[in-house]
Enzyme design. Structure first.
Site, PDB file in Angstrom:
ATOM      1  N   HIS A 171       0.831  -1.200   0.000  1.00 24.12           N
ATOM      2  CA  HIS A 171       0.000   0.000   0.000  1.00 24.12           C
ATOM      3  C   HIS A 171       0.874   1.263   0.000  1.00 24.12           C
ATOM      4  O   HIS A 171       0.633   2.204  -0.746  1.00 24.12           O
ATOM      5  CB  HIS A 171      -0.899   0.028   1.242  1.00 24.12           C
ATOM      6  CG  HIS A 171      -2.222  -0.627   1.064  1.00 24.12           C
ATOM      7  ND1 HIS A 171      -2.373  -1.988   1.020  1.00 24.12           N
ATOM      8  CD2 HIS A 171      -3.474  -0.099   0.911  1.00 24.12           C
ATOM      9  CE1 HIS A 171      -3.660  -2.283   0.870  1.00 24.12           C
ATOM     10  NE2 HIS A 171      -4.344  -1.153   0.800  1.00 24.12           N
ATOM     11  N   ARG A 204      -1.322   2.442   7.188  1.00 19.25           N
ATOM     12  CA  ARG A 204      -1.202   0.992   7.284  1.00 19.25           C
ATOM     13  C   ARG A 204      -0.733   0.546   8.670  1.00 19.25           C
ATOM     14  O   ARG A 204      -0.971  -0.599   9.079  1.00 19.25           O
ATOM     15  CB  ARG A 204      -0.250   0.456   6.208  1.00 19.25           C
ATOM     16  CG  ARG A 204      -0.670   0.816   4.801  1.00 19.25           C
ATOM     17  CD  ARG A 204      -2.121   0.423   4.535  1.00 19.25           C
ATOM     18  NE  ARG A 204      -2.272  -1.016   4.384  1.00 19.25           N
ATOM     19  CZ  ARG A 204      -3.428  -1.650   4.440  1.00 19.25           C
ATOM     20  NH1 ARG A 204      -4.539  -0.986   4.686  1.00 19.25           N
ATOM     21  NH2 ARG A 204      -3.481  -2.961   4.275  1.00 19.25           N
ATOM     22  N   ASP A 214       7.976  -1.829   7.769  1.00 16.26           N
ATOM     23  CA  ASP A 214       7.388  -2.233   6.488  1.00 16.26           C
ATOM     24  C   ASP A 214       7.037  -1.001   5.659  1.00 16.26           C
ATOM     25  O   ASP A 214       7.256  -0.962   4.441  1.00 16.26           O
ATOM     26  CB  ASP A 214       6.100  -3.039   6.701  1.00 16.26           C
ATOM     27  CG  ASP A 214       6.280  -4.257   7.581  1.00 16.26           C
ATOM     28  OD1 ASP A 214       7.389  -4.806   7.591  1.00 16.26           O
ATOM     29  OD2 ASP A 214       5.307  -4.652   8.241  1.00 16.26           O
TER      30      ASP A 214
END
Length: 468
Positions: A171, A204, A214
């Site tokens: 994303h 996220r 991440d």
């Protein structure tokens, strides 16, 4: 009573239908992304499994920052920011169409009404998304909501995430990659666009779908894929078509230049303020400092001391080795000119952010010495946020990866390590280094908006091929 309840029932049914529709679209989209909808083919894509380090494991001191940010994310869920994170969790281009239309002040971006913008967005989106594939497959990191024995908080996320690697964040990469492309297309709005994409990645963490590391890696994957896209003529053709269409939509003359009034991207408008000692995230920086400090007595520590050097001669030497050529003013004047230009712009960009925020450097904050004592006294008066070394290293790596795509992974790895070395020697906190890299990506997008810069890259590319 029945009349008062009826609208609520309709609303509930509508939400259920939207969620079902989104889930169906997600499953369809994940099956295939054809080559004609991306700028960079899979075999051309920089390998994030090589140029980025492995994600922190649960026994690492680096994981402390991930845990702190996971906890922060949970506090945001029942806020407007949390609701935004939820609504932007579907893995579909129409979400980014909505985000970019808001940034550009348009009612909509869609194939029917804005075909050039929609095509450009879709290809940039898919390219950013695909940039994480190699690292995801290599590490298959467990996602935070699975690690913590929970369900993902975002209602539009699906069970698919349980079997999809958490590192790097897809994303984040598709959002950041789209934003870099659109910031180049219309640099007058670069700060608004890049800030929105920065938050898109942070969302996220809020949903529990990704750790901070991440997300941070996702930004870098997208940055690498973005510069690789410039080697394809379709990218420039699409950007010019999208720019022309946007001018018409805004009622601007065809010869209007969106770069004329646009300066360098302002980090204070794109990034979060630096972490301070009262911040919940300070301990994350502290633990990462201690982890890096352990490397000082080994080979990596020796290299970190060597990489303290910011001179053009040193930079041409280390990047020349990675590219497999000897970079000199006599043999490769365009490559040297390119390095000098990036160095100049990076210095200006980083200093502008340092003037806004003053943060004590780690060795000053903790009352310690460093492996490069000659700069300790002078650097006490210089802000740690953001790292200039990190900014310059990543900006150079992005640009030179475009000049020498044959060596892109090694070039990108050098840029990443050049930044992390500043944590090892104690001159920067890890979050300062990360901020420097993100600002570098925005800087490179701004530079690409200028035709003279793109021409210099072409000349440098020709010199490189001749020097091989």
């Amino acid at each position: 009573m029945i009349m008062k309840t009826y609208p609520k029932i309709l609303l509930l049914l509508a939400v259920c239908l939207v969620a079902t529709s989104v889930s169906a679209r997600q499953k369809t989209r994940r099956q295939v992304v054809s080559n004609d909808t991306v700028y960079v083919k899979p075999y051309e894509m920089p390998n994030a499994g090589y140029y980025l380090p492995a994600p922190p494991d649960t026994a690492s001191m680096d994981f402390i920052d991930d845990m702190i940010q996971w906890q922060w994310g949970k506090t945001q869920r029942n806020t407007p920011r949390g609701r935004q994170a939820n609504m932007e969790s579907p893995w579909e281009p129409y979400i980014m169409e909505s985000v970019m239309s808001q940034c550009l002040g348009l009612d909509t971006i869609c194939a029917e009404k804005t075909p050039a913008l929609a095509r450009f967005l879709k290809r940039a989106y898919n390219t950013g998304n695909k940039s994480t594939a190699a690292a995801k497959a290599l590490y298959m990191r467990t996602r935070p909501f699975v690690q913590m024995g929970e369900d993902t908080w975002a209602e539009f996320d699906t069970e698919y995430l349980r079997t999809n690697g958490s590192y790097p964040s897809g994303h984040t990469s598709l959002g950041w990659g789209t934003a870099l492309a659109f910031a180049e297309m219309w640099p007058e709005l670069q700060d608004t666009i890049m800030r929105r994409a920065f938050q898109f990645g942070e969302n996220r963490i809020i949903t529990g779908a990704h750790y901070q590391s991440d997300v941070t890696a996702g930004y870098l994957c997208a940055s690498a894929a973005y510069v690789r896209a410039h080697l394809h003529p379709e990218f420039q053709q699409d950007i010019e078509a999208a720019r022309a269409e946007y001018k018409k939509l805004k009622g601007l003359p065809a010869d209007y230049d969106p770069t004329a009034l646009a300066g360098l991207p302002q980090g204070c408008k794109i990034l979060n303020p630096p972490v301070d000692t009262a911040s919940y995230r300070y301990e994350g920086d502290l633990f990462r400092y201690w982890k890096a400090k352990q490397l000082r007595n080994g080979y990596r520590g020796k290299v970190a001391v060597e990489n303290d050097n910011l001179t053009i001669d040193y930079l041409t030497n280390i990047y020349g080795k990675a590219m497999g050529v000897k970079i000199t003013k006599e043999a490769t004047p365009s490559i040297v000119a390119l390095i000098e230009l990036v160095d100049k712009k990076s210095d200006k960009s980083a200093k502008a952010l340092k003037k806004v925020y003053f943060r004590k450097r780690p060795y000053v904050q903790l009352g310690e010495t460093t492996p490069v004592p000659q700069w300790e006294k002078g650097s006490r008066k210089s802000s740690s946020y953001a790292s200039h070394h990190s900014n310059l290293g990543w900006a150079l790596s992005m640009v030179l990866a475009e000049v020498a795509p044959e060596c892109q992974d090694e070039v990108l790895r050098i840029g990443f390590n050049y930044g992390y070395d500043r944590v090892i020697v104690g001159y920067h906190w890890a979050s300062d280094v990360e901020a420097g890299r993100l600002l570098a990506a925005a800087l490179v997008a701004r530079m690409h908006a200028d035709a003279d810069f793109r021409q210099l890259i072409k000349q440098a590319r020709a010199e490189y091929l001749k020097a091989l």
